[in-house]
Design an enzyme around this catalytic site. Structure first.
Site, PDB file in Angstrom:
ATOM      1  N   ASP A   1       0.862  -1.181   0.000  1.00  0.00           N
ATOM      2  CA  ASP A   1       0.000   0.000   0.000  1.00  0.00           C
ATOM      3  C   ASP A   1       0.902   1.237   0.000  1.00  0.00           C
ATOM      4  OD1 ASP A   1       1.024   0.123   2.528  1.00  0.00           O
ATOM      5  OD2 ASP A   1      -0.881  -0.033   3.565  1.00  0.00           O
TER       6      ASP A   1
ATOM      7  N   ASP B   1      -7.762  -7.284  -0.114  1.00  0.00           N
ATOM      8  CA  ASP B   1      -6.874  -7.696   0.979  1.00  0.00           C
ATOM      9  C   ASP B   1      -7.560  -7.335   2.268  1.00  0.00           C
ATOM     10  OD1 ASP B   1      -6.218  -4.682   0.534  1.00  0.00           O
ATOM     11  OD2 ASP B   1      -5.455  -5.157   2.529  1.00  0.00           O
TER      12      ASP B   1
ATOM     13  N   CYS C   1     -11.683 -29.419   5.006  1.00  0.00           N
ATOM     14  CA  CYS C   1     -10.499 -28.549   4.908  1.00  0.00           C
ATOM     15  C   CYS C   1      -9.227 -29.387   5.065  1.00  0.00           C
ATOM     16  CB  CYS C   1     -10.564 -27.472   5.989  1.00  0.00           C
ATOM     17  SG  CYS C   1      -9.146 -26.363   6.003  1.00  0.00           S
TER      18      CYS C   1
ATOM     19  N   CYS D   1      -6.146 -28.125   5.935  1.00  0.00           N
ATOM     20  CA  CYS D   1      -5.096 -27.437   6.713  1.00  0.00           C
ATOM     21  C   CYS D   1      -4.649 -28.323   7.873  1.00  0.00           C
ATOM     22  CB  CYS D   1      -5.594 -26.086   7.224  1.00  0.00           C
ATOM     23  SG  CYS D   1      -6.625 -26.193   8.701  1.00  0.00           S
TER      24      CYS D   1
ATOM     25  N   CYS E   1      -7.292 -28.853  10.688  1.00  0.00           N
ATOM     26  CA  CYS E   1      -8.428 -29.721  10.346  1.00  0.00           C
ATOM     27  C   CYS E   1      -8.032 -31.170  10.089  1.00  0.00           C
ATOM     28  CB  CYS E   1      -9.185 -29.147   9.158  1.00  0.00           C
ATOM     29  SG  CYS E   1     -10.011 -27.587   9.574  1.00  0.00           S
TER      30      CYS E   1
ATOM     31  N   HIS F   1      -5.625 -22.170   9.168  1.00  0.00           N
ATOM     32  CA  HIS F   1      -6.976 -22.556   8.752  1.00  0.00           C
ATOM     33  C   HIS F   1      -7.683 -21.417   8.016  1.00  0.00           C
ATOM     34  CE1 HIS F   1     -10.972 -24.149   8.503  1.00  0.00           C
ATOM     35  NE2 HIS F   1     -11.393 -22.977   8.964  1.00  0.00           N
TER      36      HIS F   1
END
Lengths: 374, 374
Positions: free
Chosen positions: A93, A270, A308, A310, A313, A339
């Protein structure tokens, strides 16, 4: 100016679109969500894991990086990619949003903005040219123009003045970018302002669209306005901003705002929401946000989400995650961050598939009904 | 009683020895350092990474796990291995050390110790039998007897009384362990006490050695005494404790204390030092401890240690680590934790090699000279 965006498919029933963003560190599939790595690290997760999840475009904050580690360090390391071991794309930014959040500590003039560091009170000046130079040192793949970001409900006169300064700065930044030539590979994006006044939004969208930027951001949204205001001004502005270029809405990251943006043909967004909430023990699922601290999870042997992939999970139960949050263990924030970033990556995959199959609007409706129990 | 320890080599010039500790979740090479995972997580690191480094024996704290997540949760999950996704060995302490640290909140009697939770003030009682039962629920591969741990410089009379209670509790714990039979796979270790009185240390070492434990810990060291006192009482006690069984010194983790312990034929040790210091930005190298926060590292392009293969050393500079610590980023603690645990694992590998090659004493001398610049 080189074209960096190719629209590959447009949804049959909305403005949602698929595209490819070609950047110095590789192509990015859009619509894309970008995790935020303020200080050159996405909080609570290894850069390797972010890459593993599938992200190849993340955000850094110019204001923070300028103050720490500072330009001398970044120069010595040849930029943030090398310094932070991130070999994919970086968007930074302009620092404008952070500086304007310092309220008491900053002063705007036509020349630029003078401010005091929130860390040690030291005095600094950002000009449109300097902010491009800083992002050159960082080595940003996408750099943003310095702009004047205003809160909702300010007077028309003040909103108009802020917009005019933003336009003036956009021109100066662009000229400076051109002077740098190939010494800087980054793509400079302009930012639309205009507060919550339609004529100003229209003027800003038209002025910025006509300028020679490879991409356009819609700024000044998600700054405290109501959801209705957000939706109205997003749709109004997006309709005017050129569709030839990649379109970015800054600072949005809840599923409803992302879906709204995608529906209006926005390609990038974002937000710190996913990572910040993770550190507070709140995790995203298709059935809404789960607050891990709640006693109901104490004995729960199931994962956060069974589909999921990840670490949380596949290896841990909700009961373990609850225990991590209750004992304030770092691993709780680490696993929840992984996650949530996996969740948002998968959400973007589902969104892209829905667009490809011309069923984005029904996807959006079904998703929101389930997530928000509407 | 089954033998769980095989001495495979003894150093030619000291009491240092190599061995194999056979536990329900696999064999452990000794001498071994054990990372501490108080709440069922080693702070700041994934269990998968601990496994990758090479560790296959870590520690959990009975007191903490009993309070949170609590026995009902652990029972439902079939123990801590499953709950915390750790498929290697777990050692748990007895909770005694933690309970005795609660000073104002606990009361010892022959029966056991009554205490109040540091979390919510709730009242609990630990008896020798109950502590074995708790460790059975946890599923510990090595369980420890409840003991009375005393600070240095207490009177002889009090030290003797604490020792007698410890012996009495050891017998009760062992009897209870025998009653449980094969329903519990864990190996119960006895703990030598006796404060800093040689006749008491001798008595305790002899009493415990004669009992039917598969392993012996030397407790009540590294509790605030001077290094000279530690060295003296470690050597004195270690000389008496049976060498047929694995020998464990609790709560030591600085390189000098570890080397001293190994030299006296100690096979196992644990400490929070490596992980706690990491979270404060202090990392271990063969040239001593490096404080990453210091300004000298701001521009340093080199890694913490060039021969280390951890993530911090292979992907990041000292300058980046300095930046992480200065900005208080989680990744700083995560990377430093991984580095320090890798450092201690590699140190133990070097120690084992030195013993195998009958040069432990010269290794110790050279290491200390370099590390502490002695």
């Amino acid at each position: 100016m080189q074209t960096i965006f190719t629209e590959t498919h447009k949804d049959a029933h909305s403005n949602a679109r698929l595209g490819i963003l070609s950047l110095p560190h590789g192509d990015v599939q859009t619509p894309a969500f970008m995790p935020v790595g303020t200080n050159g690290t996405v909080k609570g997760i290894y850069h390797d894991k972010i890459e593993e999840i599938g992200y190849n475009l993340i955000l850094g904050n110019t204001y923070h990086l300028y103050l720490r580690p500072g330009l001398e360090v970044l120069e010595k390391f040849g930029g943030l990619h090398n310094f932070s071991h991130w070999n994919h794309n970086l968007l930074t930014d302009s620092g404008g949003f952070q500086v304007f959040s310092l309220s008491g500590l900053r002063k705007i003039s036509e020349k630029g903005v003078a401010f005091q560091s929130h860390i040690d009170g030291s005095r600094h000046i950002f000009t449109p040219e300097k902010v491009v130079d800083i992002q050159k040192v960082i080595g940003s793949d996408i750099a943003m123009c310095l702009d004047v970001c205003t809160p909702p409900n300010i007077e028309y006169r003040a909103a108009k003045e802020a917009m005019h300064i933003t336009h003036n700065w956009a021109e100066r930044a662009l000229n400076h970018r051109k002077e740098l030539g190939d010494a800087f590979k980054g793509n400079l994006f302009g930012i639309v302002q205009g507060n919550f006044y339609k004529d100003l939004r229209k003027e800003s969208a038209e002025v910025l669209s006509a300028m020679d930027f490879p991409g356009i951001a819609i700024g000044g949204l998600s700054v405290g306005e109501t959801t209705d205001q957000f939706n109205e001004f997003l749709a109004y502005t997006a309709d005017i901003v050129t569709k030839e270029k990649p379109r970015y809405v800054m600072g949005i990251g809840s599923p409803d705002y992302i879906l709204e943006a995608v529906e209006n043909g926005i390609d990038m967004f974002d937000c710190v929401l996913a990572t910040r909430m993770a550190r507070n023990g709140a995790v995203f699922t298709d059935d809404g946000i789960v607050t891990l601290k709640k006693a109901m999870h104490k004995f729960d042997q199931g994962p956060i989400e069974s589909e999921c992939h990840c670490t949380a999970c596949t290896e841990y139960s909700r009961a373990y995650m609850h225990h991590m949050v209750k004992t304030n263990e770092m691993l709780g924030g680490m696993l929840a961050t992984e996650h949530n970033l996996t969740y948002f990556y998968r959400l973007m995959e589902k969104i892209r598939l829905a667009i490809a199959e011309d069923r984005f609007s029904s996807f959006k409706k079904d998703y929101l009904a389930r997530f928000y129990k509407r």
